[in-house]
Design a protein around this motif. Structure first.
Motif, PDB file in Angstrom:
ATOM      1  N   GLN A  91       0.829  -1.204   0.000  1.00 28.56           N
ATOM      2  CA  GLN A  91       0.000   0.000   0.000  1.00 28.56           C
ATOM      3  C   GLN A  91       0.864   1.255   0.000  1.00 28.56           C
ATOM      4  O   GLN A  91       0.541   2.239  -0.672  1.00 28.56           O
ATOM      5  CB  GLN A  91      -0.928  -0.008   1.217  1.00 28.56           C
ATOM      6  CG  GLN A  91      -1.964  -1.117   1.223  1.00 28.56           C
ATOM      7  CD  GLN A  91      -3.045  -0.898   0.177  1.00 28.56           C
ATOM      8  OE1 GLN A  91      -2.991  -1.487  -0.903  1.00 28.56           O
ATOM      9  NE2 GLN A  91      -4.027  -0.087   0.494  1.00 28.56           N
ATOM     10  N   ALA A  92       1.971   1.219   0.749  1.00 26.56           N
ATOM     11  CA  ALA A  92       2.854   2.381   0.792  1.00 26.56           C
ATOM     12  C   ALA A  92       3.473   2.661  -0.569  1.00 26.56           C
ATOM     13  O   ALA A  92       3.614   3.826  -0.975  1.00 26.56           O
ATOM     14  CB  ALA A  92       3.952   2.160   1.842  1.00 26.56           C
ATOM     15  N   MET A  93       3.845   1.607  -1.295  1.00 23.51           N
ATOM     16  CA  MET A  93       4.402   1.799  -2.638  1.00 23.51           C
ATOM     17  C   MET A  93       3.362   2.410  -3.578  1.00 23.51           C
ATOM     18  O   MET A  93       3.675   3.306  -4.375  1.00 23.51           O
ATOM     19  CB  MET A  93       4.908   0.473  -3.192  1.00 23.51           C
ATOM     20  CG  MET A  93       6.156  -0.059  -2.506  1.00 23.51           C
ATOM     21  SD  MET A  93       6.591  -1.734  -3.059  1.00 23.51           S
ATOM     22  CE  MET A  93       7.105  -1.424  -4.760  1.00 23.51           C
ATOM     23  N   LEU A  94       2.144   1.917  -3.497  1.00 24.25           N
ATOM     24  CA  LEU A  94       1.093   2.458  -4.359  1.00 24.25           C
ATOM     25  C   LEU A  94       0.844   3.930  -4.067  1.00 24.25           C
ATOM     26  O   LEU A  94       0.678   4.742  -4.994  1.00 24.25           O
ATOM     27  CB  LEU A  94      -0.196   1.664  -4.187  1.00 24.25           C
ATOM     28  CG  LEU A  94      -0.160   0.207  -4.672  1.00 24.25           C
ATOM     29  CD1 LEU A  94      -1.464  -0.500  -4.326  1.00 24.25           C
ATOM     30  CD2 LEU A  94       0.104   0.142  -6.174  1.00 24.25           C
ATOM     31  N   ALA A  95       0.832   4.289  -2.791  1.00 24.45           N
ATOM     32  CA  ALA A  95       0.645   5.694  -2.435  1.00 24.45           C
ATOM     33  C   ALA A  95       1.785   6.552  -2.967  1.00 24.45           C
ATOM     34  O   ALA A  95       1.568   7.686  -3.420  1.00 24.45           O
ATOM     35  CB  ALA A  95       0.532   5.838  -0.916  1.00 24.45           C
ATOM     36  N   GLU A  96       3.004   6.008  -2.950  1.00 24.77           N
ATOM     37  CA  GLU A  96       4.156   6.742  -3.469  1.00 24.77           C
ATOM     38  C   GLU A  96       4.049   6.902  -4.990  1.00 24.77           C
ATOM     39  O   GLU A  96       4.348   7.976  -5.534  1.00 24.77           O
ATOM     40  CB  GLU A  96       5.442   6.005  -3.107  1.00 24.77           C
ATOM     41  CG  GLU A  96       6.720   6.690  -3.569  1.00 24.77           C
ATOM     42  CD  GLU A  96       7.030   7.972  -2.837  1.00 24.77           C
ATOM     43  OE1 GLU A  96       7.924   8.716  -3.297  1.00 24.77           O
ATOM     44  OE2 GLU A  96       6.394   8.254  -1.804  1.00 24.77           O
ATOM     45  N   ILE A  97       3.624   5.852  -5.691  1.00 29.75           N
ATOM     46  CA  ILE A  97       3.452   5.949  -7.146  1.00 29.75           C
ATOM     47  C   ILE A  97       2.393   6.997  -7.479  1.00 29.75           C
ATOM     48  O   ILE A  97       2.561   7.805  -8.396  1.00 29.75           O
ATOM     49  CB  ILE A  97       3.075   4.583  -7.737  1.00 29.75           C
ATOM     50  CG1 ILE A  97       4.236   3.593  -7.573  1.00 29.75           C
ATOM     51  CG2 ILE A  97       2.703   4.718  -9.222  1.00 29.75           C
ATOM     52  CD1 ILE A  97       3.860   2.149  -7.847  1.00 29.75           C
ATOM     53  N   GLU A  98       1.292   6.985  -6.721  1.00 28.00           N
ATOM     54  CA  GLU A  98       0.240   7.984  -6.948  1.00 28.00           C
ATOM     55  C   GLU A  98       0.803   9.397  -6.788  1.00 28.00           C
ATOM     56  O   GLU A  98       0.558  10.283  -7.622  1.00 28.00           O
ATOM     57  CB  GLU A  98      -0.916   7.767  -5.970  1.00 28.00           C
ATOM     58  CG  GLU A  98      -2.036   8.787  -6.121  1.00 28.00           C
ATOM     59  CD  GLU A  98      -3.085   8.694  -5.029  1.00 28.00           C
ATOM     60  OE1 GLU A  98      -4.192   9.231  -5.252  1.00 28.00           O
ATOM     61  OE2 GLU A  98      -2.803   8.122  -3.961  1.00 28.00           O
ATOM     62  N   GLN A  99       1.570   9.611  -5.720  1.00 27.34           N
ATOM     63  CA  GLN A  99       2.122  10.940  -5.461  1.00 27.34           C
ATOM     64  C   GLN A  99       3.101  11.362  -6.565  1.00 27.34           C
ATOM     65  O   GLN A  99       3.061  12.503  -7.046  1.00 27.34           O
ATOM     66  CB  GLN A  99       2.830  10.948  -4.106  1.00 27.34           C
ATOM     67  CG  GLN A  99       3.377  12.308  -3.696  1.00 27.34           C
ATOM     68  CD  GLN A  99       4.002  12.274  -2.318  1.00 27.34           C
ATOM     69  OE1 GLN A  99       4.312  11.218  -1.768  1.00 27.34           O
ATOM     70  NE2 GLN A  99       4.198  13.440  -1.738  1.00 27.34           N
ATOM     71  N   LEU A 100       3.962  10.443  -6.984  1.00 27.36           N
ATOM     72  CA  LEU A 100       4.929  10.768  -8.032  1.00 27.36           C
ATOM     73  C   LEU A 100       4.224  11.049  -9.358  1.00 27.36           C
ATOM     74  O   LEU A 100       4.599  11.986 -10.084  1.00 27.36           O
ATOM     75  CB  LEU A 100       5.925   9.618  -8.201  1.00 27.36           C
ATOM     76  CG  LEU A 100       6.917   9.408  -7.065  1.00 27.36           C
ATOM     77  CD1 LEU A 100       7.748   8.150  -7.309  1.00 27.36           C
ATOM     78  CD2 LEU A 100       7.829  10.627  -6.898  1.00 27.36           C
TER      79      LEU A 100
END
Length: 261
Positions: free
Chosen positions: A27-36
């Protein structure tokens, strides 16, 4: 850091950087991809974006261990529903990047990883790469609003085969179907993706970005209306006995015994 951003010569490279876990998506990776992805909107220094994975595989999809942990300690339904909508937000963010996007795929891409690949404009795959949607094998539907991109790329019948049967398919077959744009020798996906990104970055950016936005809007005009409830379908699917049995069968490497409950 499990997601890495590097920018040089007008190209932003977003790397899934968890090779020790075959880039399984948390989930943390997905949130980071969304932000980037959202951050690309304000980057005048970026003309093209490459999405890739460290190590031998692009990504084996969602981190099953994290999913099981969430199921073992369920959150209130409203909170779980909000969390389940993260994947769709990530897909919208990646598809909404103004700059053209290229995905470099080596090894395995399955589930959420294949969703991310189809959210990009172009997909370059190593000759031995295999892609698919394995969600059905653990008793859940394909969510993340990801049905729209796969249907747009391969058509309804092949989309049903990919998503309903859950098998991995080779790059050559998927190139014939339209899901893969180019096949290169194994180990060459990154270099070819960067070369294509450089070609795109050299074109007039305003025209390229307007063309991309129009084609994307036309191809996915009905997605939100049709797919708005896929996270709710996922929540329903995870409440049944078949979900628990599917996860157990996956873990134990045995056929599942399903009842429809």
């Amino acid at each position: 850091m499990a997601v890495r951003l590097e920018v040089a010569d007008g190209i932003a490279v977003i790397s899934l950087a968890r090779p020790e876990r075959r880039n399984a998506l948390t989930q943390a990776m997905l949130a980071e991809i969304e932000q980037l992805a959202d951050g690309m909107r304000g980057r005048g220094d970026v003309r093209a974006v490459v999405l890739r994975g460290d190590g031998r595989d692009f990504s084996v999809g969602a981190d099953i261990g994290e999913m099981e942990a969430r199921m073992a300690s369920p959150a209130p339904l409203a909170e779980a529903r909000r969390a389940a909508q993260l994947g769709a937000r990530v897909m919208r963010a990646v598809m909404g990047i103004d700059q053209p996007t290229v995905c470099a795929i080596e090894g395995i891409a399955t589930g959420g990883a294949t969703c991310l690949a189809t959210a990009c404009d172009f997909r370059i795959a190593g000759a031995s790469a295999r892609l698919g949607y394995g969600e059905v094998k653990i008793g859940i539907n394909l969510m993340w609003h990801a049905l729209g991109p796969v249907v747009a790329l391969v058509g309804p019948a092949r989309a049903k085969r990919l998503v309903m049967m859950g098998a991995l398919h080779g790059a050559a077959e998927l190139a014939d179907w339209g899901l893969i744009d180019e096949i290169v020798p194994d180990g060459g996906a990154d270099a070819r993706a960067m070369a294509l990104a450089a070609e795109l970055a050299a074109l007039p950016p305003l025209a390229v970005q307007m063309i991309k936005r129009s084609i994307t809007a036309l191809a996915h005009a009905l997605d939100a209306a049709v797919l708005h409830a896929d996270a709710d379908q996922w929540l329903l699917a995870t409440q049944g006995d078949d979900f628990a049995e599917a996860v157990a069968a996956f873990r134990e490497r045995r056929p599942g015994r399903f009842t429809g409950n």
